[in-house]
Design a protein around this motif. Structure first.
Motif, PDB file in Angstrom:
ATOM      1  N   SER A  80       8.393 -28.045   1.931  1.00  0.00           N
ATOM      2  CA  SER A  80       7.232 -27.988   1.043  1.00  0.00           C
ATOM      3  C   SER A  80       7.420 -26.921  -0.033  1.00  0.00           C
ATOM      4  O   SER A  80       6.979 -27.094  -1.172  1.00  0.00           O
ATOM      5  CB  SER A  80       5.958 -27.679   1.840  1.00  0.00           C
ATOM      6  OG  SER A  80       5.645 -28.709   2.738  1.00  0.00           O
ATOM      7  N   LEU A  81       8.078 -25.832   0.340  1.00  0.00           N
ATOM      8  CA  LEU A  81       8.273 -24.734  -0.609  1.00  0.00           C
ATOM      9  C   LEU A  81       9.126 -25.159  -1.800  1.00  0.00           C
ATOM     10  O   LEU A  81       8.801 -24.835  -2.963  1.00  0.00           O
ATOM     11  CB  LEU A  81       8.919 -23.538   0.101  1.00  0.00           C
ATOM     12  CG  LEU A  81       9.305 -22.360  -0.794  1.00  0.00           C
ATOM     13  CD1 LEU A  81       8.099 -21.815  -1.562  1.00  0.00           C
ATOM     14  CD2 LEU A  81       9.965 -21.253   0.035  1.00  0.00           C
ATOM     15  N   VAL A 111       6.841 -24.642 -10.270  1.00  0.00           N
ATOM     16  CA  VAL A 111       6.771 -23.313 -10.909  1.00  0.00           C
ATOM     17  C   VAL A 111       7.845 -23.193 -11.985  1.00  0.00           C
ATOM     18  O   VAL A 111       7.588 -22.736 -13.104  1.00  0.00           O
ATOM     19  CB  VAL A 111       6.935 -22.198  -9.851  1.00  0.00           C
ATOM     20  CG1 VAL A 111       7.000 -20.829 -10.536  1.00  0.00           C
ATOM     21  CG2 VAL A 111       5.795 -22.234  -8.845  1.00  0.00           C
ATOM     22  N   VAL A 112       9.061 -23.633 -11.653  1.00  0.00           N
ATOM     23  CA  VAL A 112      10.176 -23.554 -12.610  1.00  0.00           C
ATOM     24  C   VAL A 112       9.889 -24.403 -13.846  1.00  0.00           C
ATOM     25  O   VAL A 112      10.300 -24.047 -14.968  1.00  0.00           O
ATOM     26  CB  VAL A 112      11.491 -23.995 -11.926  1.00  0.00           C
ATOM     27  CG1 VAL A 112      12.625 -24.100 -12.949  1.00  0.00           C
ATOM     28  CG2 VAL A 112      11.861 -23.006 -10.822  1.00  0.00           C
ATOM     29  N   ALA A 125       2.235 -24.283  -5.204  1.00  0.00           N
ATOM     30  CA  ALA A 125       2.776 -24.089  -6.552  1.00  0.00           C
ATOM     31  C   ALA A 125       1.800 -23.297  -7.422  1.00  0.00           C
ATOM     32  O   ALA A 125       2.200 -22.371  -8.144  1.00  0.00           O
ATOM     33  CB  ALA A 125       3.091 -25.440  -7.185  1.00  0.00           C
ATOM     34  N   CYS A 126       0.533 -23.652  -7.363  1.00  0.00           N
ATOM     35  CA  CYS A 126      -0.483 -22.957  -8.173  1.00  0.00           C
ATOM     36  C   CYS A 126      -0.600 -21.494  -7.772  1.00  0.00           C
ATOM     37  O   CYS A 126      -0.717 -20.602  -8.627  1.00  0.00           O
ATOM     38  CB  CYS A 126      -1.837 -23.645  -8.037  1.00  0.00           C
ATOM     39  SG  CYS A 126      -1.920 -25.268  -8.824  1.00  0.00           S
ATOM     40  N   ALA A 127      -0.563 -21.224  -6.456  1.00  0.00           N
ATOM     41  CA  ALA A 127      -0.674 -19.845  -5.980  1.00  0.00           C
ATOM     42  C   ALA A 127       0.532 -19.010  -6.403  1.00  0.00           C
ATOM     43  O   ALA A 127       0.387 -17.844  -6.809  1.00  0.00           O
ATOM     44  CB  ALA A 127      -0.825 -19.832  -4.463  1.00  0.00           C
ATOM     45  N   LEU A 128       1.722 -19.593  -6.327  1.00  0.00           N
ATOM     46  CA  LEU A 128       2.930 -18.877  -6.750  1.00  0.00           C
ATOM     47  C   LEU A 128       2.889 -18.598  -8.253  1.00  0.00           C
ATOM     48  O   LEU A 128       3.180 -17.470  -8.699  1.00  0.00           O
ATOM     49  CB  LEU A 128       4.177 -19.680  -6.400  1.00  0.00           C
ATOM     50  CG  LEU A 128       4.550 -19.754  -4.923  1.00  0.00           C
ATOM     51  CD1 LEU A 128       5.691 -20.743  -4.699  1.00  0.00           C
ATOM     52  CD2 LEU A 128       4.948 -18.373  -4.398  1.00  0.00           C
ATOM     53  N   ALA A 129       2.532 -19.598  -9.036  1.00  0.00           N
ATOM     54  CA  ALA A 129       2.470 -19.420 -10.493  1.00  0.00           C
ATOM     55  C   ALA A 129       1.444 -18.359 -10.865  1.00  0.00           C
ATOM     56  O   ALA A 129       1.707 -17.501 -11.737  1.00  0.00           O
ATOM     57  CB  ALA A 129       2.136 -20.752 -11.162  1.00  0.00           C
ATOM     58  N   ALA A 130       0.293 -18.392 -10.217  1.00  0.00           N
ATOM     59  CA  ALA A 130      -0.747 -17.409 -10.528  1.00  0.00           C
ATOM     60  C   ALA A 130      -0.296 -15.997 -10.171  1.00  0.00           C
ATOM     61  O   ALA A 130      -0.538 -15.044 -10.924  1.00  0.00           O
ATOM     62  CB  ALA A 130      -2.030 -17.757  -9.776  1.00  0.00           C
ATOM     63  N   SER A 131       0.379 -15.847  -9.039  1.00  0.00           N
ATOM     64  CA  SER A 131       0.855 -14.526  -8.627  1.00  0.00           C
ATOM     65  C   SER A 131       1.922 -13.994  -9.572  1.00  0.00           C
ATOM     66  O   SER A 131       1.963 -12.796  -9.883  1.00  0.00           O
ATOM     67  CB  SER A 131       1.408 -14.583  -7.192  1.00  0.00           C
ATOM     68  OG  SER A 131       0.384 -14.861  -6.267  1.00  0.00           O
TER      69      SER A 131
END
Length: 398
Positions: free
Chosen positions: A229-230, A237-238, A343-349
């Motif tokens: 999933s990651l 994100v990329v 994906a949204c959480a990673l991008a926001a962080s």
């Protein structure tokens, strides 16, 4: 620190002083349970206890991390399931008054040892991982043999340690354990050498240009860790900004995950670096730490990342992450297997500046310090060194 020499169980002598406590593990593989037992061994040694660290097989990248003063003993078994005869010999010769075992298969052996050994001792089983995967256990046929062994043996233990509230509830539901003492004790993660280890310099892969953001994941390459999933989440994100994912860990899924990264078009952005002794330094260097697991027992790496001052994005998997992150107060929780949410959480962080370690978070992290947790082990399990009538140290265990 010089690691102790490993002694084969066949060379143990009955005239040597008995330990105050024996810590039992399958191997010295680079897993969370192994690191916890090593941290506890040092804590006990520093407080005057005699400690045996017993492994089924002397193997793993943590061999040089065993603290001096520990008596390190190998049962020299080809597999954990074949180690019972050697383990019974250890109990007979070494005469430990208390055994603290970790990891599912070693826990089963220690329970059988409690049943068949003529040496009376107190057995405390430490549950460090979920007994079942998410979903209904009857549908997890590959878990049936292990669960049958667990149900058939765990009732032989005298007491249990669960490393999270969720695992404590799992233990309570097992047949025969309703009246057994079950202590909920978090893992001891923060120790005196933590900041020094986290401060080591690391050499990032040459493909990572200066200023490009880095996400780090740490964990064995196994389906439990949710990398399938990651990687699709990170591909999204990329697509928004040039960034990199560093994965630290060993496992059989490496080739399949590398192929998945290639099929997603992010092979040059994902770096599988294998096991790294200086994983803490990579965590501190990262812009974001991610845990994508489908199940955990606790989640040591979340505590490590927080203590390194790195923002955390984690799946809200059973069990541990929600407790460590205080329901999302100290990091971002996303549903298990939700690629879009991850994906949204990673991008926001990645779009937020890396914050300084707050006073509130520092105080929260003390829940996972070796001083707090080691003291809890000694108090809850009533383990201490005393003086016998002959003047030698002797263990007093209720």
């Amino acid at each position: 620190m010089t690691a102790p020499t490993c002694i084969p169980v066949s060379r143990l002598a009955a005239d040597e002083a008995a330990p105050d406590i024996a810590l039992f593990l399958p191997t010295l593989y680079s897993g969370g349970a192994e690191r916890v037992q090593i941290n506890l061994a040092k804590y006990f040694i520093d407080r005057g206890l005699r400690v045996d660290l017993v492994v089924c097989k002397y193997f793993g990248s943590l061999k040089d991390k065993v603290p001096s003063g520990v008596r390190l003993i190998s049962l020299d078994a080809s597999k954990v399931m074949f180690s019972l005869p050697a383990y019974l010999r250890y109990l007979r010769v070494a005469r430990p008054p208390v055994v603290l075992s970790s990891v599912e298969n070693a826990n089963i052996i220690s329970c059988l040892g409690r049943l068949f050994s003529f040496h009376r001792h107190r057995l405390v089983v430490r549950l460090d991982n979920s007994l079942s995967e998410p979903g209904r256990l009857p549908l997890q046929m590959h878990r049936w043999p292990m669960m049958t062994a667990v149900v058939s043996t765990f009732h032989l233990a005298d007491a249990f340690v669960a490393v999270s509230r969720g695992l404590k509830e799992q233990l309570r539901r097992l047949p025969g354990l309703a009246r057994k003492p079950i202590h909920q004790i978090y893992n001891p993660i923060l120790h005196e050498e933590f900041d020094t280890q986290a401060g080591h310099a690391v050499e990032l892969p040459s493909a990572i240009a200066p200023g490009e953001p880095v996400v780090v994941a740490v964990g064995r390459l196994h389906k439990q860790k949710g990398y399938r999933s990651l990687l699709p989440a990170f591909a999204r994100v990329v697509a928004q900004r040039q960034s990199h994912l560093i994965v630290l860990g060993e496992g059989d899924d490496r080739e399949a995950l590398q192929n998945l990264a290639a099929s997603l078009g992010i092979a040059s952005n994902v770096h599988f670096l294998g096991y790294k002794a200086d994983a803490l330094a990579y965590m501190r260097r990262a812009d974001v730490f991610v845990l994508s697991s489908v199940a955990e027992g606790f989640g040591n790496v979340i505590v490590e990342a927080l203590a390194c001052g790195t923002p955390v994005v984690s799946t809200d998997c059973p069990h541990g992450p929600r407790e460590i992150l205080a329901g999302g107060r100290y990091g971002t929780l996303v549903p298990v297997g939700d690629v879009e949410a991850l994906a949204c959480a990673l991008a926001a962080s990645l779009n937020r500046p890396k914050p300084a370690l707050s006073k509130d978070l520092k105080q929260h992290l003390q829940l996972f310090s070796i001083d707090a947790i080691g003291k809890k082990y000694l108090e809850d399990l009533d383990i201490h060194a005393g003086v016998a009538s002959n003047g030698e140290l002797a263990s007093a265990v209720a």
